[in-house]
Design a protein around this motif. Structure first.
Motif, PDB file in Angstrom:
ATOM      1  N   ASN A  64      -1.757  11.154  11.009  1.00 38.82           N
ATOM      2  CA  ASN A  64      -2.235   9.846  10.797  1.00 38.82           C
ATOM      3  C   ASN A  64      -1.507   8.933  11.502  1.00 38.82           C
ATOM      4  O   ASN A  64      -0.221   8.863  11.383  1.00 38.82           O
ATOM      5  N   PHE A  65      -2.376   7.785  11.976  1.00 41.84           N
ATOM      6  CA  PHE A  65      -1.514   6.538  12.316  1.00 41.84           C
ATOM      7  C   PHE A  65      -1.650   5.574  11.578  1.00 41.84           C
ATOM      8  O   PHE A  65      -2.758   5.112  10.975  1.00 41.84           O
TER       9      PHE A  65
ATOM     10  N   SER B 139      -0.345   0.823  16.628  1.00 42.48           N
ATOM     11  CA  SER B 139      -0.497   2.042  15.713  1.00 42.48           C
ATOM     12  C   SER B 139       0.936   2.918  15.750  1.00 42.48           C
ATOM     13  O   SER B 139       1.451   2.923  16.851  1.00 42.48           O
ATOM     14  N   THR B 140       1.399   3.362  14.811  1.00 42.56           N
ATOM     15  CA  THR B 140       2.641   4.207  14.725  1.00 42.56           C
ATOM     16  C   THR B 140       2.290   5.239  13.818  1.00 42.56           C
ATOM     17  O   THR B 140       1.369   5.253  12.605  1.00 42.56           O
TER      18      THR B 140
ATOM     19  N   ARG C 158       0.865  -4.336   7.782  1.00 42.08           N
ATOM     20  CA  ARG C 158       0.140  -3.194   7.744  1.00 42.08           C
ATOM     21  C   ARG C 158      -1.270  -3.689   7.589  1.00 42.08           C
ATOM     22  O   ARG C 158      -1.273  -4.654   6.585  1.00 42.08           O
ATOM     23  N   ASN C 159      -2.093  -2.794   8.071  1.00 44.55           N
ATOM     24  CA  ASN C 159      -3.715  -2.997   7.858  1.00 44.55           C
ATOM     25  C   ASN C 159      -4.044  -1.645   7.405  1.00 44.55           C
ATOM     26  O   ASN C 159      -4.612  -1.061   8.666  1.00 44.55           O
ATOM     27  N   ALA C 160      -4.132  -1.191   6.338  1.00 38.99           N
ATOM     28  CA  ALA C 160      -4.357   0.271   6.191  1.00 38.99           C
ATOM     29  C   ALA C 160      -6.077   0.486   6.448  1.00 38.99           C
ATOM     30  O   ALA C 160      -6.138   1.524   6.413  1.00 38.99           O
ATOM     31  N   ALA C 161      -6.809  -0.620   6.599  1.00 41.34           N
ATOM     32  CA  ALA C 161      -8.048  -0.591   6.570  1.00 41.34           C
ATOM     33  C   ALA C 161      -8.463  -0.044   8.077  1.00 41.34           C
ATOM     34  O   ALA C 161      -9.424   0.564   8.016  1.00 41.34           O
TER      35      ALA C 161
ATOM     36  N   TYR D 214       6.917  13.743  18.606  1.00 41.05           N
ATOM     37  CA  TYR D 214       5.942  12.883  18.307  1.00 41.05           C
ATOM     38  C   TYR D 214       4.765  13.238  19.108  1.00 41.05           C
ATOM     39  O   TYR D 214       3.666  12.862  18.628  1.00 41.05           O
ATOM     40  N   SER D 215       4.780  13.716  20.174  1.00 41.70           N
ATOM     41  CA  SER D 215       3.673  14.124  21.232  1.00 41.70           C
ATOM     42  C   SER D 215       3.915  15.551  21.549  1.00 41.70           C
ATOM     43  O   SER D 215       4.959  16.108  22.106  1.00 41.70           O
TER      44      SER D 215
END
Length: 163
Positions: free
Chosen positions: A150-151, A118-119, A137-140, A26-27
């Motif tokens: 992308n997060f 954020s994930t 979820r808030n895709a905006a 992931y990193s």
């Protein structure tokens, strides 16, 4: 156990974060070298640790205030959840759920209006956990950076919004 920002963290915290975030892809190792150093972690935010009866670190997470160097999306009235991590061999025992539930309560105790996090898109188990606790979820608010995919942003309302 709670460790407020600025307090020294046990050495097992950076080790766990490297195991989970670097070890599972992931990193990038070169980014984690600095981001997960004890000096940087101690200023990131308030850490919460899940320990067993012998004091062994099982998992951790962090609450980050808005308007700090480490914030990703939080604005005034929000706290941001970072670095939910559980030892791979201890997963499936409810440790991550306990940590997330604890920081939800901590956000309420502090009078925070909303928690955000954020994930990465491929962290599907984490997303299922967050949704089961009430995050939506808030895709905006989704975001990206050159070094990472992308997060996805998730939010949990803790108090009635006034406005």
């Amino acid at each position: 156990h709670a460790h407020p920002s600025g307090a020294p963290l046990p050495g097992s915290v950076p080790e766990l974060l490297r195991t989970v975030f670097v070890g599972e892809g992931y990193s990038a190792p070169e980014l984690a070298e600095r981001a997960f150093s004890p000096e940087v972690l101690r200023t990131r935010g308030d850490f919460f640790l899940a320990l067993n009866g012998e004091g062994e670190l099982l998992g951790t997470t962090c609450l980050v205030e808005p308007n700090t160097a480490f914030v990703q999306v939080a604005v005034d009235g929000e706290l941001e959840v970072h670095l939910v991590a559980v030892r791979p061999e201890r997963r499936g025992q409810g440790i991550a759920r306990a940590l997330v539930t604890f920081v939800v309560g901590e956000g309420r105790r502090r009078g925070t209006g909303r928690l955000v996090l954020s994930t990465q898109t491929r962290m599907t188990a984490a997303q299922a956990l967050y949704e089961s606790v009430g995050f939506r979820r808030n895709a905006a608010r989704d975001w990206t950076r050159p070094s990472c995919p992308n997060f996805r942003v998730y939010e949990l309302e803790l108090a009635e919004r006034r406005g």
